[in-house]
Design a protein around this motif. Sequence first.
Motif, PDB file in Angstrom:
ATOM      1  N   ASP A   1       0.821  -1.215   0.000  1.00 58.42           N
ATOM      2  CA  ASP A   1       0.000   0.000   0.000  1.00 58.42           C
ATOM      3  C   ASP A   1       0.853   1.261   0.000  1.00 58.42           C
ATOM      4  OD1 ASP A   1      -2.299  -1.388  -0.121  1.00 58.42           O
ATOM      5  OD2 ASP A   1      -3.107  -0.734   1.801  1.00 58.42           O
ATOM      6  N   TYR A   2       1.884   1.304   0.833  1.00 56.01           N
ATOM      7  CA  TYR A   2       2.697   2.506   0.914  1.00 56.01           C
ATOM      8  C   TYR A   2       3.430   2.772  -0.402  1.00 56.01           C
ATOM      9  CZ  TYR A   2       1.838   2.342   5.958  1.00 56.01           C
ATOM     10  OH  TYR A   2       1.241   2.331   7.198  1.00 56.01           O
ATOM     11  N   SER A   3       3.938   1.737  -1.027  1.00 53.92           N
ATOM     12  CA  SER A   3       4.586   1.909  -2.324  1.00 53.92           C
ATOM     13  C   SER A   3       3.567   2.335  -3.379  1.00 53.92           C
ATOM     14  CB  SER A   3       5.259   0.605  -2.752  1.00 53.92           C
ATOM     15  OG  SER A   3       6.287   0.262  -1.854  1.00 53.92           O
ATOM     16  N   LEU A   4       2.346   1.803  -3.261  1.00 52.13           N
ATOM     17  CA  LEU A   4       1.281   2.176  -4.194  1.00 52.13           C
ATOM     18  C   LEU A   4       0.986   3.667  -4.110  1.00 52.13           C
ATOM     19  CD1 LEU A   4      -1.280   1.681  -5.975  1.00 52.13           C
ATOM     20  CD2 LEU A   4      -2.466   1.049  -3.861  1.00 52.13           C
ATOM     21  N   PHE A   5       0.879   4.207  -2.901  1.00 51.98           N
ATOM     22  CA  PHE A   5       0.559   5.623  -2.734  1.00 51.98           C
ATOM     23  C   PHE A   5       1.639   6.511  -3.351  1.00 51.98           C
ATOM     24  CE2 PHE A   5      -1.919   4.105   1.120  1.00 51.98           C
ATOM     25  CZ  PHE A   5      -3.142   4.254   0.492  1.00 51.98           C
ATOM     26  N   ILE A   6       2.896   6.183  -3.112  1.00 51.24           N
ATOM     27  CA  ILE A   6       3.987   7.013  -3.629  1.00 51.24           C
ATOM     28  C   ILE A   6       4.088   6.884  -5.143  1.00 51.24           C
ATOM     29  CG2 ILE A   6       6.510   7.260  -3.654  1.00 51.24           C
ATOM     30  CD1 ILE A   6       6.494   6.690  -0.672  1.00 51.24           C
ATOM     31  N   THR A   7       3.956   5.671  -5.667  1.00 51.57           N
ATOM     32  CA  THR A   7       4.029   5.480  -7.119  1.00 51.57           C
ATOM     33  C   THR A   7       2.882   6.204  -7.820  1.00 51.57           C
ATOM     34  OG1 THR A   7       5.084   3.328  -6.805  1.00 51.57           O
ATOM     35  CG2 THR A   7       4.112   3.754  -8.951  1.00 51.57           C
ATOM     36  N   SER A   8       1.694   6.169  -7.229  1.00 56.01           N
ATOM     37  CA  SER A   8       0.546   6.850  -7.833  1.00 56.01           C
ATOM     38  C   SER A   8       0.781   8.355  -7.904  1.00 56.01           C
ATOM     39  CB  SER A   8      -0.726   6.562  -7.021  1.00 56.01           C
ATOM     40  OG  SER A   8      -1.039   5.202  -7.041  1.00 56.01           O
ATOM     41  N   ARG A   9       1.311   8.931  -6.838  1.00 61.04           N
ATOM     42  CA  ARG A   9       1.584  10.373  -6.862  1.00 61.04           C
ATOM     43  C   ARG A   9       2.709  10.705  -7.839  1.00 61.04           C
ATOM     44  NH1 ARG A   9       0.240  14.776  -3.574  1.00 61.04           N
ATOM     45  NH2 ARG A   9      -1.534  13.465  -3.051  1.00 61.04           N
TER      46      ARG A   9
ATOM     47  N   ALA B   1       5.092  -4.085  14.674  1.00 57.83           N
ATOM     48  CA  ALA B   1       5.490  -2.679  14.535  1.00 57.83           C
ATOM     49  C   ALA B   1       6.836  -2.559  13.836  1.00 57.83           C
ATOM     50  CB  ALA B   1       5.549  -2.015  15.917  1.00 57.83           C
ATOM     51  N   GLY B   2       7.741  -3.491  14.111  1.00 60.49           N
ATOM     52  CA  GLY B   2       9.046  -3.466  13.456  1.00 60.49           C
ATOM     53  C   GLY B   2       8.942  -3.645  11.956  1.00 60.49           C
ATOM     54  N   THR B   3       8.096  -4.588  11.514  1.00 59.65           N
ATOM     55  CA  THR B   3       7.960  -4.795  10.069  1.00 59.65           C
ATOM     56  C   THR B   3       7.281  -3.598   9.399  1.00 59.65           C
ATOM     57  OG1 THR B   3       5.873  -5.988  10.400  1.00 59.65           O
ATOM     58  CG2 THR B   3       7.870  -7.302  10.310  1.00 59.65           C
ATOM     59  N   VAL B   4       6.353  -2.958  10.087  1.00 61.69           N
ATOM     60  CA  VAL B   4       5.711  -1.764   9.527  1.00 61.69           C
ATOM     61  C   VAL B   4       6.726  -0.625   9.411  1.00 61.69           C
ATOM     62  CG1 VAL B   4       3.945  -0.003   9.913  1.00 61.69           C
ATOM     63  CG2 VAL B   4       3.418  -2.414  10.338  1.00 61.69           C
ATOM     64  N   THR B   5       7.588  -0.481  10.405  1.00 63.04           N
ATOM     65  CA  THR B   5       8.628   0.548  10.350  1.00 63.04           C
ATOM     66  C   THR B   5       9.542   0.333   9.146  1.00 63.04           C
ATOM     67  OG1 THR B   5       8.609   0.764  12.766  1.00 63.04           O
ATOM     68  CG2 THR B   5      10.547   1.596  11.611  1.00 63.04           C
ATOM     69  N   ILE B   6       9.935  -0.913   8.927  1.00 63.84           N
ATOM     70  CA  ILE B   6      10.765  -1.234   7.756  1.00 63.84           C
ATOM     71  C   ILE B   6      10.020  -0.893   6.469  1.00 63.84           C
ATOM     72  CG2 ILE B   6      11.888  -3.096   6.481  1.00 63.84           C
ATOM     73  CD1 ILE B   6      13.376  -2.302   8.973  1.00 63.84           C
ATOM     74  N   ALA B   7       8.712  -1.195   6.427  1.00 67.83           N
ATOM     75  CA  ALA B   7       7.927  -0.902   5.227  1.00 67.83           C
ATOM     76  C   ALA B   7       7.917   0.593   4.924  1.00 67.83           C
ATOM     77  CB  ALA B   7       6.496  -1.416   5.410  1.00 67.83           C
ATOM     78  N   VAL B   8       7.824   1.420   5.965  1.00 66.45           N
ATOM     79  CA  VAL B   8       7.853   2.877   5.768  1.00 66.45           C
ATOM     80  C   VAL B   8       9.216   3.319   5.242  1.00 66.45           C
ATOM     81  CG1 VAL B   8       7.740   5.107   6.930  1.00 66.45           C
ATOM     82  CG2 VAL B   8       6.083   3.325   7.498  1.00 66.45           C
ATOM     83  N   LEU B   9      10.291   2.828   5.848  1.00 65.44           N
ATOM     84  CA  LEU B   9      11.634   3.215   5.418  1.00 65.44           C
ATOM     85  C   LEU B   9      11.899   2.790   3.975  1.00 65.44           C
ATOM     86  CD1 LEU B   9      13.683   2.321   8.637  1.00 65.44           C
ATOM     87  CD2 LEU B   9      12.994   4.590   7.831  1.00 65.44           C
ATOM     88  N   VAL B  10      11.452   1.605   3.620  1.00 65.48           N
ATOM     89  CA  VAL B  10      11.630   1.132   2.248  1.00 65.48           C
ATOM     90  C   VAL B  10      10.839   2.002   1.283  1.00 65.48           C
ATOM     91  CG1 VAL B  10      11.075  -0.773   0.688  1.00 65.48           C
ATOM     92  CG2 VAL B  10      12.212  -1.244   2.852  1.00 65.48           C
ATOM     93  N   ALA B  11       9.616   2.378   1.674  1.00 60.69           N
ATOM     94  CA  ALA B  11       8.761   3.168   0.787  1.00 60.69           C
ATOM     95  C   ALA B  11       9.349   4.538   0.482  1.00 60.69           C
ATOM     96  CB  ALA B  11       7.372   3.315   1.405  1.00 60.69           C
ATOM     97  N   ILE B  12      10.004   5.180   1.459  1.00 62.93           N
ATOM     98  CA  ILE B  12      10.495   6.548   1.234  1.00 62.93           C
ATOM     99  C   ILE B  12      11.944   6.592   0.756  1.00 62.93           C
ATOM    100  CG2 ILE B  12       8.869   7.534   2.871  1.00 62.93           C
ATOM    101  CD1 ILE B  12      11.100   7.680   4.930  1.00 62.93           C
ATOM    102  N   THR B  13      12.602   5.430   0.657  1.00 62.93           N
ATOM    103  CA  THR B  13      13.984   5.422   0.159  1.00 62.93           C
ATOM    104  C   THR B  13      14.151   4.509  -1.049  1.00 62.93           C
ATOM    105  OG1 THR B  13      14.559   3.687   1.764  1.00 62.93           O
ATOM    106  CG2 THR B  13      14.996   5.962   2.403  1.00 62.93           C
ATOM    107  N   LEU B  14      13.765   3.243  -0.914  1.00 65.91           N
ATOM    108  CA  LEU B  14      13.952   2.310  -2.027  1.00 65.91           C
ATOM    109  C   LEU B  14      12.963   2.561  -3.156  1.00 65.91           C
ATOM    110  CD1 LEU B  14      15.452  -0.132  -3.148  1.00 65.91           C
ATOM    111  CD2 LEU B  14      13.826  -1.604  -1.944  1.00 65.91           C
TER     112      LEU B  14
END
Length: 734
Positions: free
Chosen positions: A242-250, A306-319
């Motif tokens: 979902d997080y990657s979807l939001f950034i890619t869509s924008r 919570a740890g996996t969600v944190t990683i998902a956020v970091l991946v979404a805004i960098t990778l």
Amino acid sequence: MATLLYRLGRASLRRRRLVAVVWLVVLVGLGLAAATLRGPTASNFTMPGTESQQAIDLLSERFPEASGATGTIAVKAPADGQLATPQGQALVGQVTQEAATLPGVVGAVDPYQAQAISPNGRYALIQVQFAGRADDVTDAQRDAYEKVGAQAEAQGWQVAPGGEVLNAEPEIGSTEALGVLVAAVVLIITFGSLVAAGMTMLNALIGVGVGMAGLFALSGAIELTSTAPILALMLGLAVGIDYSLFITSRYRQNLLEGLSAEEAVGRAVGTAGSAVVFAGATVVIALAGLAVVQIPFLTVMGLAAAGTVTIAVLVAITLAPALLGFAGTRVLPRKLRKAEAAAGAGPAGTPEAAAAAEDRSGFGFRWARLVTRLRVPVILVALVGLGLLALPAPDMRLALPDASTAATGSPARVNSDLIREGFGPGFTGRLALVVTSDSREATAAAAPQVAQLVQQTDGVLAVAPPQTDPTGRTALLGVIPKSGPTDEATENLVHDIRRQVSGVTGADVLLTGVTAIGIDVSEKLSDALPVYLVLVVGLSILLLMLVFRSILVPVKAALGFLLTVAATFGITVAIFQQGHLADLVGLDTPSPLVSFLPILLIGILFGLAMDYEVFLVSRMREDFVHGDTAQQATVNGMGHGARVVTAAALIMMAVFGGFVFLDDPIIKSMGFALAIGVAIDAFVVRMTIVPAVMSLLGKAAWWIPRWLDRLLPNVDIEGEGLRAHLAEKKPADA
């Protein structure tokens, strides 16, 4: 925050090879650490401070040979009365001796000596005592235990080993891959580009891989329950996509507006990325907040997820920005890329691109106009519908599942069915009374008194003679209830027994056993549920007040969240507890909900609900602040966000729904409740009730007292500070 993320996005794109290599190294490094440091997961649920746990700890100290895991082998003869024959006695004795000599077993009790023979002489129960806890039993020991009685079965007898030693970690298999496949199809339809869909999925899978590898690497140092990695996988995969979807869509939208790839990425991360960070933070806070209920296994589950969600956020805004840099304009549909090439200009130079960027005839805009025009009937119908769905919720009962709810045909279920068939449900949920004192004489005097009091308690079928430790200071009495482990009558019986023995003097009397532990765990979680719900609702109001600078919008969001939770509880109770439409989810036996499901569901749905609230309402506020009327801003927010939120919700439903196909009843119920909760919150609450209420409130939705507005820090989710920064900077590619 938006300006900082804007710079981070541009930097990640410019140094995309370095960013990709760093994440790849992290993934490989944690993967190797997980392979070498991974420890076993725990299947037991401890609850410090409860009477049942105090008894277990006391047995470990004073009566260690009785504190280990127990097993029960059910034996069924081909016909009635055969257990009374010499041949039957010899065969049962052989099975008992075989069980007693298994690795890790302290001893096995002869059913003839224990009088564990059914009245019709066809069923026998062999009690097996292991040296260690269920989690200490190795796979080799468990396999040997499951094969006991092979010779007897060859002669037509049925031998079914069971008990807590058979508790195994749920297996993740091909059924969850179906959810990922559906998510991939949704991405392809949403983007119209295999490159965009594949890149989004790759980004999410890398994040999940990093998160899960890190979790398993830590499992050697911390005790994880068997459901903790499953929950972490569920959430990490769902929010990662979902997080990657939001950034890619924008990013795609920015390309269609004529921005260069680098500027498009920067603004996508600065705007959609800000919402991702906020949404991810709400999920992390809600999950980490599980620690406030002071239940160790629940705290570990929450922190792991919570740890996996944190990683998902970091991946979404960098990778994600780095991968977008590799993809370039290939994230756009082919027809737009062809039109761009034919025009010899950027995407915004094409009529098709302009139409795509400005088209207001799509479903999102049409739905928004319909909902806002019929806002009062829409609100009433939605409220009545959710209210009807929530009707079964007050009947919710919580318990830890027993073997009677295991998958049909599994060893644990076969054992449970045989015991119930031959002896009744109470034999599958034995209780244990621990009588202890500082002297042998006091214990010897108290044990018979306790046995008599318990035998007189309604609901007790039998009380076994006391077994004492070598010092004689601690005695253990087995209690067999008339009802099953998860029956309400057994829960009442546990309280009745404790009241009965509370007046015994000269010794301490503690009630324990797997059934008593489950009841204590469920009651403590039930007591913590209202406190946690108030905490989460209060947190949601505070966080959304920071984001939207409003009083009514946060209150509306919190009330919508409560509607989602109530309806989700109602549907889950109706199916998993009451058995309505249970066949649709592959549920064999309805039973009370697993005790930690409600509190986990509240924490997770809170974070996901805030996701959709932020992505939809932030665009409404953005347009309202820039001059649109409240009505038009509501339509714009829905029109621009409906497609992405719909795709995000469908993806989460697919990922969570994939876990419904597992046999494990705990994981099945968690997957179903999360999938249905996301569906209700996204499509009924956020995309229907929210725009209707926002339209009804009008300008009042954005009112906030001036003194409060000055006190609240500006987190700039909508990127107003970023626009000011860009206007001042005037980049060449803007």
